[in-house]
Design a protein around this motif. Structure first.
Motif, PDB file in Angstrom:
ATOM      1  N   ASN A  18      20.502  64.299  52.695  1.00 61.62           N
ATOM      2  CA  ASN A  18      19.569  65.419  52.691  1.00 61.62           C
ATOM      3  C   ASN A  18      19.011  65.734  54.067  1.00 61.62           C
ATOM      4  N   THR A  19      19.787  65.423  55.094  1.00 60.59           N
ATOM      5  CA  THR A  19      19.451  65.782  56.466  1.00 60.59           C
ATOM      6  C   THR A  19      20.708  66.247  57.186  1.00 60.59           C
ATOM      7  N   SER A  20      20.508  66.942  58.308  1.00 61.41           N
ATOM      8  CA  SER A  20      21.575  67.312  59.229  1.00 61.41           C
ATOM      9  C   SER A  20      22.718  68.067  58.543  1.00 61.41           C
ATOM     10  N   ILE A  21      23.949  67.760  58.927  1.00 57.05           N
ATOM     11  CA  ILE A  21      25.123  68.493  58.447  1.00 57.05           C
ATOM     12  C   ILE A  21      25.302  68.343  56.944  1.00 57.05           C
ATOM     13  N   LYS A  23      23.021  68.075  54.652  1.00 59.17           N
ATOM     14  CA  LYS A  23      22.078  68.984  53.985  1.00 59.17           C
ATOM     15  C   LYS A  23      22.560  70.421  54.108  1.00 59.17           C
ATOM     16  N   ARG A  24      23.027  70.786  55.290  1.00 61.89           N
ATOM     17  CA  ARG A  24      23.507  72.148  55.486  1.00 61.89           C
ATOM     18  C   ARG A  24      24.701  72.442  54.591  1.00 61.89           C
ATOM     19  N   GLN A  26      25.292  71.234  51.691  1.00 64.60           N
ATOM     20  CA  GLN A  26      24.800  71.489  50.334  1.00 64.60           C
ATOM     21  C   GLN A  26      24.151  72.859  50.228  1.00 64.60           C
ATOM     22  N   ASP A  27      23.374  73.234  51.234  1.00 69.95           N
ATOM     23  CA  ASP A  27      22.697  74.530  51.211  1.00 69.95           C
ATOM     24  C   ASP A  27      23.694  75.684  51.139  1.00 69.95           C
ATOM     25  N   MET A  28      24.852  75.504  51.781  1.00 67.35           N
ATOM     26  CA  MET A  28      25.867  76.556  51.753  1.00 67.35           C
ATOM     27  C   MET A  28      26.845  76.375  50.599  1.00 67.35           C
ATOM     28  N   ARG A 156      32.101  67.019  56.618  1.00 66.64           N
ATOM     29  CA  ARG A 156      32.074  67.817  57.841  1.00 66.64           C
ATOM     30  C   ARG A 156      33.359  68.618  58.039  1.00 66.64           C
ATOM     31  N   VAL A 161      31.485  74.231  57.259  1.00 67.31           N
ATOM     32  CA  VAL A 161      30.369  73.290  57.386  1.00 67.31           C
ATOM     33  C   VAL A 161      29.935  73.112  58.840  1.00 67.31           C
ATOM     34  N   GLY A 163      30.419  75.215  61.223  1.00 65.10           N
ATOM     35  CA  GLY A 163      30.112  76.495  61.854  1.00 65.10           C
ATOM     36  C   GLY A 163      31.247  76.996  62.725  1.00 65.10           C
TER      37      GLY A 163
END
Length: 245
Positions: A18-21, A23-24, A26-28, A156, A161, A163
């Motif tokens: 639930n931090t860093s890459i 978390k991102r 999951q958000d996407m 990753r 993920v 970017g």
């Protein structure tokens, strides 16, 4: 991708996932995960998930029943006919690699089995898991830390993920070699200069320099990687020049 993590210590994953890459990702909605305490599936009235080994010996062995039932439950939740990859984290397993991470990144459903105590009942290995993975030639108190490492290396690589889609293919080991040196501003820091070629604007020369530096770093730090690498004649000549210096 969906990842199920079977563990006796679900809280260990909260910070990492639930931090860093992670978390991102999951958000996407690149992946989702669920931690499952397989103690919840034991039929033992004392909530035991392990027992003494047949034949005697030190330590306790994880019983098959809670593991098999927990895996069956999380598979049913996915409501798909496609079989998941069921990954046993174990020091006896195949050494994890970038190539393995790339392979697992193509899957839709991964299940990680994180054990504790002396080991697993052998029937878990032979009749349930599809992969056994190790993150090194050492023993940890459980499979949780290893699972976190493998998950990070896989997630990753999922599309979008990082970017920049060009990032992962140039990572160390993705090409079969270690990555070349990187520099950023300032050009001069306490007398330490950025190589002139990187400031030249000549992309062909920059790419040649990066390839040579990648070979040089691999030769100096991980020469074992060159044993099966398809070197060109030009690359062989470059390595020969390194040996002669």
């Amino acid at each position: 991708m969906h990842i199920d993590i079977l563990t006796l210590f679900p809280a260990m994953f909260d910070g990492v996932l639930n931090t860093s890459i992670m978390k991102r990702a999951q958000d996407m909605e690149a992946f989702s995960y669920q931690t499952v305490n397989f103690r919840d599936y034991t039929e033992s009235k004392h909530l035991k998930v392990d027992d003494t080994p047949y034949g005697g010996g030190a330590g306790m062995v994880l019983s098959p029943q809670p593991i098999f039932d927990a895996v069956e439950h999380v598979q049913a939740q996915q409501q798909t006919n496609k079989q998941p990859r069921i990954i046993l984290m174990c020091p006896q397993g195949e050494p994890h690699s970038q190539q393995k991470a790339e392979e697992l990144a193509e899957e839709e459903h991964l299940i990680f089995l994180c054990g504790h105590y002396e080991g697993y009942d052998e029937r878990i290995r032979t009749h349930l898991v599809t992969d056994e993975l190790s993150i090194g030639d050492y023993v940890l108190t459980g499979g949780e830390l290893g699972a976190m490492v493998v998950m990070d290396s896989v997630v990753r690589l999922l599309p979008g993920v990082l970017g920049n889609e060009a990032s992962a293919p140039k990572d160390s080991f993705s090409t079969g070699l270690l990555e070349h040196p990187q520099y950023t501003k300032p050009r001069n820091y306490k007398g330490m200069e950025v190589p002139d070629v990187l400031l030249s604007g000549n992309h062909a020369n920059i790419e040649k320099w990066r390839q040579q530096q990648s070979l040089k770093r691999t030769y100096e730090r991980r020469p074992d990687l060159l044993a099966n690498y398809p070197l060109t004649d030009e690359q062989k000549a470059w390595i020969k020049s390194l040996k002669n210096n």
